[in-house]
Design a protein around this motif. Structure first.
Motif, mmCIF file in Angstrom:
data_model
loop_
_atom_site.group_PDB
_atom_site.id
_atom_site.type_symbol
_atom_site.label_atom_id
_atom_site.label_comp_id
_atom_site.label_asym_id
_atom_site.label_seq_id
_atom_site.Cartn_x
_atom_site.Cartn_y
_atom_site.Cartn_z
ATOM 1 N N UNK A 101 0.824 -1.547 0.084
ATOM 2 C CA UNK A 101 -0.067 0.068 0.001
ATOM 3 C C UNK A 101 0.802 1.459 -0.006
ATOM 4 N N UNK A 102 0.482 2.549 -1.071
ATOM 5 C CA UNK A 102 1.316 3.088 -0.908
ATOM 6 C C UNK A 102 0.085 4.788 -0.798
ATOM 7 N N UNK A 103 0.674 5.713 -0.481
ATOM 8 C CA UNK A 103 -0.997 7.137 -0.810
ATOM 9 C C UNK A 103 0.521 8.186 -1.400
ATOM 10 N N UNK A 104 -0.066 8.548 -2.700
ATOM 11 C CA UNK A 104 1.415 9.403 -3.013
ATOM 12 C C UNK A 104 0.680 10.471 -3.197
ATOM 13 N N UNK A 105 1.633 11.357 -3.272
ATOM 14 C CA UNK A 105 1.376 12.868 -3.253
ATOM 15 C C UNK A 105 2.417 13.234 -4.050
ATOM 16 N N UNK A 106 1.825 14.092 -5.292
ATOM 17 C CA UNK A 106 2.426 14.147 -6.387
ATOM 18 C C UNK A 106 1.886 15.593 -7.385
ATOM 19 N N UNK A 107 2.980 16.109 -8.502
ATOM 20 C CA UNK A 107 2.291 17.258 -9.251
ATOM 21 C C UNK A 107 2.911 16.604 -10.747
ATOM 22 N N UNK A 108 1.229 16.972 -10.722
ATOM 23 C CA UNK A 108 0.688 15.861 -12.588
ATOM 24 C C UNK A 108 0.175 17.006 -13.285
ATOM 25 N N UNK A 109 1.064 16.934 -14.127
ATOM 26 C CA UNK A 109 0.878 17.470 -15.113
ATOM 27 C C UNK A 109 -0.308 16.336 -16.512
ATOM 28 N N UNK A 110 -1.230 17.141 -16.051
ATOM 29 C CA UNK A 110 -2.517 16.724 -17.020
ATOM 30 C C UNK A 110 -3.148 16.967 -18.737
ATOM 31 N N UNK A 111 -2.891 16.182 -19.660
ATOM 32 C CA UNK A 111 -2.786 16.383 -20.702
ATOM 33 C C UNK A 111 -1.619 16.489 -20.721
ATOM 34 N N UNK A 112 -1.809 18.326 -21.736
ATOM 35 C CA UNK A 112 -1.015 18.893 -22.663
ATOM 36 C C UNK A 112 0.128 20.005 -21.689
ATOM 37 N N UNK A 113 -0.328 19.854 -20.496
ATOM 38 C CA UNK A 113 0.049 20.950 -19.974
ATOM 39 C C UNK A 113 1.197 20.866 -19.370
ATOM 40 N N UNK A 114 2.091 21.991 -19.071
ATOM 41 C CA UNK A 114 3.171 22.072 -19.108
ATOM 42 C C UNK A 114 3.712 22.730 -17.926
ATOM 43 N N UNK A 115 4.780 23.031 -17.372
ATOM 44 C CA UNK A 115 5.477 23.211 -15.890
ATOM 45 C C UNK A 115 5.307 21.893 -15.163
ATOM 46 N N UNK A 116 5.260 22.277 -14.204
ATOM 47 C CA UNK A 116 5.443 20.983 -13.292
ATOM 48 C C UNK A 116 4.051 20.547 -12.754
ATOM 49 N N UNK A 117 2.732 21.014 -13.485
ATOM 50 C CA UNK A 117 1.587 20.133 -12.445
ATOM 51 C C UNK A 117 0.731 20.906 -11.588
ATOM 52 N N UNK A 118 -0.315 19.536 -11.465
ATOM 53 C CA UNK A 118 -1.558 20.528 -10.173
ATOM 54 C C UNK A 118 -0.664 19.387 -9.095
ATOM 55 N N UNK A 119 -1.372 19.745 -8.374
ATOM 56 C CA UNK A 119 -1.040 18.588 -7.087
ATOM 57 C C UNK A 119 -2.283 17.832 -6.855
ATOM 58 N N UNK A 120 -2.214 16.806 -6.332
ATOM 59 C CA UNK A 120 -2.544 15.030 -6.775
ATOM 60 C C UNK A 120 -2.723 13.608 -5.946
ATOM 61 N N UNK A 121 -3.205 13.208 -4.625
ATOM 62 C CA UNK A 121 -3.031 12.124 -4.129
ATOM 63 C C UNK A 121 -3.734 11.343 -4.125
#
Length: 137
Positions: A101-121
């Motif tokens: 099991x793991x809970x992973x908080x990350x920064x995700x680029x969604x679609x063609x988004x550039x940069x670091x991305x949005x926070x998601x867990x």
């Protein structure tokens, strides 16, 4: 002028030395996983060797790719390319096997988004040849 260049070089070197190391994905999740199917908000991926021949002619269609430093997948027609910020791990062992099991908080680029991305867990759960991933809100 030369003194300013040396000071700038020293500051850059010190900043690079103090940069936070990249978080590594748990080894139990690393690999290519097939045909994510969603049930009640949770996506189930399987090892390629576990894909039934009756499903998609036995081929991997929708792929979850987990590397040492990130993961990418498509959930509900949205493509995610994520780099973990924090990872909390645990495991549960029973006579039939071990669940990881793991809970992973990350920064995700969604679609063609550039940069670091949005926070998601995400909650990751692996048992034998299956990984279950549930986005947390």
């Amino acid at each position: 002028m030369m003194k300013k260049v040396l000071i700038l070089a020293a500051l850059l070197a010190a900043g690079a030395a103090q940069a936070a190391p990249l978080k590594q994905m748990p080894i139990e999740f690393v690999g290519e996983w097939c045909n994510g199917s969603t049930y009640e908000g949770e996506v189930n991926w399987t090892l390629p060797s576990w894909v039934e021949e009756s499903v998609n002619d036995g081929k991997c269609g929708n792929i979850l790719s987990v590397t040492s430093y990130g993961f990418s997948m498509v959930i509900d027609k949205k493509s995610y390319d994520c780099m973990p910020d924090t990872i909390r791990q645990s495991q549960d062992t029973a006579p039939s096997g071990t669940a990881y099991l793991a809970t992973i908080s990350a920064h995700c680029r969604i679609g063609d988004e550039q940069g670091r991305g949005q926070p998601a867990t995400f909650a990751f759960h692996r048992y034998k040849g299956n990984i279950y991933i549930k986005p947390k809100k």
